[in-house]
Design a protein around this motif. Structure first.
Motif, PDB file in Angstrom:
ATOM      1  N   VAL A 180       0.852  -1.182   0.000  1.00 65.77           N
ATOM      2  CA  VAL A 180       0.000   0.000   0.000  1.00 65.77           C
ATOM      3  C   VAL A 180       0.885   1.228   0.000  1.00 65.77           C
ATOM      4  O   VAL A 180       1.792   1.363   0.813  1.00 65.77           O
ATOM      5  CB  VAL A 180      -0.946  -0.004   1.219  1.00 65.77           C
ATOM      6  N   LYS A 181       0.629   2.085  -0.930  1.00 61.70           N
ATOM      7  CA  LYS A 181       1.409   3.319  -1.024  1.00 61.70           C
ATOM      8  C   LYS A 181       0.675   4.392  -0.240  1.00 61.70           C
ATOM      9  O   LYS A 181      -0.474   4.708  -0.493  1.00 61.70           O
ATOM     10  CB  LYS A 181       1.558   3.722  -2.489  1.00 61.70           C
ATOM     11  N   HIS A 182       1.359   4.923   0.760  1.00 58.84           N
ATOM     12  CA  HIS A 182       0.760   5.977   1.578  1.00 58.84           C
ATOM     13  C   HIS A 182       0.969   7.316   0.902  1.00 58.84           C
ATOM     14  O   HIS A 182       2.098   7.706   0.593  1.00 58.84           O
ATOM     15  CB  HIS A 182       1.396   5.987   2.982  1.00 58.84           C
ATOM     16  N   VAL A 183      -0.123   7.987   0.652  1.00 53.85           N
ATOM     17  CA  VAL A 183      -0.061   9.284  -0.001  1.00 53.85           C
ATOM     18  C   VAL A 183      -0.281  10.358   1.068  1.00 53.85           C
ATOM     19  O   VAL A 183      -1.250  10.307   1.824  1.00 53.85           O
ATOM     20  CB  VAL A 183      -1.155   9.419  -1.090  1.00 53.85           C
ATOM     21  N   LYS A 184       0.649  11.296   1.151  1.00 49.08           N
ATOM     22  CA  LYS A 184       0.511  12.394   2.134  1.00 49.08           C
ATOM     23  C   LYS A 184      -0.529  13.369   1.614  1.00 49.08           C
ATOM     24  O   LYS A 184      -0.519  13.736   0.429  1.00 49.08           O
ATOM     25  CB  LYS A 184       1.844  13.098   2.330  1.00 49.08           C
ATOM     26  N   PRO A 185      -1.453  13.744   2.473  1.00 52.03           N
ATOM     27  CA  PRO A 185      -2.464  14.701   2.021  1.00 52.03           C
ATOM     28  C   PRO A 185      -1.839  16.054   1.701  1.00 52.03           C
ATOM     29  O   PRO A 185      -0.975  16.542   2.417  1.00 52.03           O
ATOM     30  CB  PRO A 185      -3.437  14.796   3.186  1.00 52.03           C
ATOM     31  N   SER A 186      -2.243  16.625   0.615  1.00 54.47           N
ATOM     32  CA  SER A 186      -1.715  17.941   0.226  1.00 54.47           C
ATOM     33  C   SER A 186      -2.536  19.032   0.883  1.00 54.47           C
ATOM     34  O   SER A 186      -3.740  18.952   1.020  1.00 54.47           O
ATOM     35  CB  SER A 186      -1.733  18.080  -1.298  1.00 54.47           C
ATOM     36  N   LYS A 187      -1.865  20.087   1.310  1.00 52.70           N
ATOM     37  CA  LYS A 187      -2.547  21.181   2.016  1.00 52.70           C
ATOM     38  C   LYS A 187      -2.717  22.375   1.165  1.00 52.70           C
ATOM     39  O   LYS A 187      -2.138  22.755   0.277  1.00 52.70           O
ATOM     40  CB  LYS A 187      -1.794  21.556   3.281  1.00 52.70           C
TER      41      LYS A 187
END
Length: 148
Positions: free
Chosen positions: A141-148
């Motif tokens: 699973v590739k964890h995607v950092k939420p963009s702000k």
């Protein structure tokens, strides 16, 4: 081809067998009689097709080899020697021989000298290592950092 008429697992009586092979080609009838003589009374209809295909390939290969032997010897016709040599060559190339009994005994002795690994005491089902199981994860699973 419609129904092959070969004896299947649903019909195993020998009286049925004669009626079922009546509509088959002569080669298939001969193959069915060979199976019957060997005590095989129940088989899938595809068995006859597979056996006929194997027989055709084997005989074709032997005849091609015998023809090559005959041409190499400068003869116009295939004789018994050509056929015998072709049969031995094809058989040697296509079929593996049974290893000698002594070799198999020695191999078994060598293999049986090694003790089996100890069974690890744990609760639940004992499964092989995760890399050998179909239940193991085959993805990441590739964890995607939420963009702000």
């Amino acid at each position: 081809m419609a129904s092959t008429g070969a004896s299947s697992s649903a019909s195993g009586s020998s009286g049925d067998q004669g009626q079922q092979t009546a509509g088959l080609p002569k080669d298939a009838q001969v193959m069915a009689s060979i199976l019957k003589e060997m005590g095989v009374s129940e088989y899938e209809p595809q068995v006859l097709h597979q056996m006929l295909e194997f027989m055709y390939r084997h005989v074709t290969t032997v005849v091609d080899e015998a023809r090559a032997m005959s041409e190499h010897a400068g003869k116009s016709n295939i004789d018994a020697q050509d056929a015998k040599l072709a049969i031995s060559m094809v058989t040697e190339h296509s079929f593996a021989g049974v290893p000698p009994r002594e070799f198999m005994l020695e191999l078994a002795k060598e293999k049986n000298e090694k003790p089996l690994p100890a069974i690890v005491e744990k609760n639940g089902q004992r499964l092989p290592a995760e890399r050998y199981c179909l239940l193991g994860n085959n993805f990441q699973v590739k964890h995607v950092k939420p963009s702000k």
